[in-house]
Design a protein around this motif. Sequence first.
Motif: not given
Length: 647
Positions: A43-68
Motif C-alpha cells: 500500500t505504501l508503495a502504491h501510494l508513495q511510488i506508483f500513485s504519487y502523481g495522482y495523490y500529489n495533484t489531489k493534495s495540491n488541489k487542496n492547497r493550491i488554487e487557480i484564480i482566473p
Amino acid sequence: MQHLNWRHQTKIRDHSAETNLFLRRVLIAFAVLLVMVTILLVTLAHLQIFSYGYYNTKSNKNRIEIIPVPPNRGIIYDRNGIPLAINNTIYQLNITPDKISNLNAQLDELRTLVDLTDEDIENFQKERRGYKAHRPVPLKDNLTQQEIARFVVNQHRFPFVNITGNQHRYYPYGSALTHVLGYVSKINNQDKARLEEEDKLSDYVGTPNIGKIGIERFYEDLLHGTPGYEEVEVNNRGKIVRQLNHNPPLAGEDIYLTIDLNLQLYIQKLLAGRKGAVVAIDPNNGEVLALVSSPSYDPNLFVGGISSAKYKALLEDPDKPLFNRAMLGTYPPASTVKPFIAVSALSEGVITPKTVVSDPGYWQLPGTEKRFRDWLRWGHGKVDVTKSLEESVDTYYYQVAYDLGIDRLYFWMNKFGYGERTGIDISPNEESRGILPSREWKMGRYKQPWLQGDTIPVGIGQGYWTATPVQLAKALTIMVNDGKSYIPHLLKQTRSDLLNEDNFPPSPAAALKVDTTLAGLINEKYWQIAKDGMYKVMFGTRGTARKIYAGSPYKAAGKSGTAQVYGLKADEIYNASQIPEHLRDHALFIAFAPYDKPKIAIAVVLENGGSGSSKGGAFAKRILDYYLLGDDDVKISESILNMRQGD
C-alpha cells in the motif's frame, strides 16, 4: 480400591504436544503479521511510488488554487480620441457561503457594516447558484470608502468574507450615446449558452459582464480580451498564503468610432424633450458622425445589474426611452423619397426633364372617382420635374407612381436601400428593415392582391411604406454620390491600427467597399436634375424651406417630408391644434452640405413634430450650422418654426 481409581483417572501433561501447539500458533501469528506488513508495504508503495502523481495533484488541489484573472475591457473613443466608455476600479464584497455554518446570521451581521438591501441579498442568492462550491460569490458591488473602512476594522469577525477591486464599465456621457454604444451587463444563462455554442465560455471565467447591445455587443470579441490566471497557495480557511505563478491577461482592444462626440451632444441637446431621431453621415466614406435617438436612458444603470423597480419604470415610460428610434423606428418616409423616385422615373423613360404635368390641387385615379389631394389645395399649375421637387408637388408623383407601377417602384427603391437593413455595424436584431411594399409583401401580410390604388400613395412615401432614419440617411448618401453606395459604419479603427500609422488611417476596408450597381443603371445627368431640385428646396424662389435657409453662408440641398399618422377624410382639413399630439404628423428632413463638396448628410425625424419643411428644415439647419460653422446658438424665428408650408 478407591485409591486405585483416583490414580487411574489423573492425566499426565504432554509437554511435547503443548510445545508443538505453541510453535504452530507462533507461526500462524508470524504469518499473519508478515501478510499485514506485506500489505502495508504494498500500500505504501502504491501510494508513495506508483500513485504519487495522482495523490500529489489531489493534495495540491487542496492547497493550491487557480484564480482566473479577467482582462481589462478595451476603451471606446470617438473619432477625436475622446473616451466614451472607460473602466473604473470599484470595490466588491465577496463571501464564500459554503464555508459558513449560519449564513443568514453572517449576512445580518454584515448589514451593520455595509448597506445591504433585500435586493442585494436576493441577487446574491441567485448568483451563488452559478458558482462552484467553496468559491467566493459577489455580495455587493461599488462599496463606498466608509463601508470599506468599517469592514476592514471588523474583518477578523468574518474569515470567509473579503473585499476585492474589480474593473467596472462606466459611460461618462450617460444617455447621450446609449443607442450607439449599448452597454455591458451581467452574463446570464442565455449568454452562457451562446458562448458555449461558440466555444468561448472558457474565455469568460472570472468575467462578470458581457456586451449586451450596440457597439459593446457587436465588437465584443475585440473589446473583451484574453483572461489570465494566478496560481496561489491557500490555507485551511481558503485565504491566500502566497502566489506561486502568474499568467497576466491580455487586455481588450481599444477602438475608435466614427462618432463626433461634440456633434452627438449638440444634437441630443436639440432633441431634449422631443421624441425623434437624427442620423448624420460623411457621404464620402459612410462614416456615421452622429446617431441620436430621443429620449434615451443612462446605460450605467445596467452595468452592475439594474433594479427591478428602475427597469420597470423604463419599460412603462410612455416615451419608450429603451427604443432605438434611429435604427428600429419605422416611419412613412413621405416626400423625402421624391428625389429618388424622380431619378427612377427619368431612368425608366416614364418622364423626361421636360415633362410637364398640370396640377389643379388633386390627382384622380383613371376610371374611378377616387381623388388624391395635393398639400396645396389650389394646386401648383404647370409642373416639371425640378419644380416638383422644389415645391414638393404631390400630384406629380401620383402620376409618376401610376405610370411606373408598383413592380418598378419596388425595384428602384430597393436599390436605394429601402426594405433592407443598411449593414451598419450593429447586431441585425437591433435594426429594422422597414417595409417596402410589393405585390408579394401584401399577399404575404394580408392575403390580398395588390390594387392599383395601393400604388398611388407609395409615390409620395405614404401608404404601406415605412423606413428607418438610418435608411433615409443611407439613401441620401447614394444620391450625393451619384449612385455609389457606402455601408454606414461606426468603427473607424482600433488602437493596433493607430499604432501602425502616424495618423488616422482610412475607415475599415470592409466598410469602404463601394457598390456602384446603381451608378451604372442611371445616367449622370439624372442625378444632377434631382440634386438641382433639392437645392431649390432651400434656395429656389418657391422652395418649401427657402425662408429658413435664406442668407445661409453655405449652399446645401435637401428634401422635406410630412408623414401622416392617420388618414384624413375626403373633406377633412388637417389642424394640429385640434388633434391629440400622438396623432400629429411626423416631421422629416434630409439634407447635405456644402452643395458642391458635401461633408455631411443628415436625416431628421421628429415624431409628431408637424411640418417637415418648417420644423424639420429648421432643425436640420441648426445641425448643419453647428457642424459647418461652429455656431451653437442659431436663432430661428417663431414665425418660421410655426409656419406650415407644404412638406
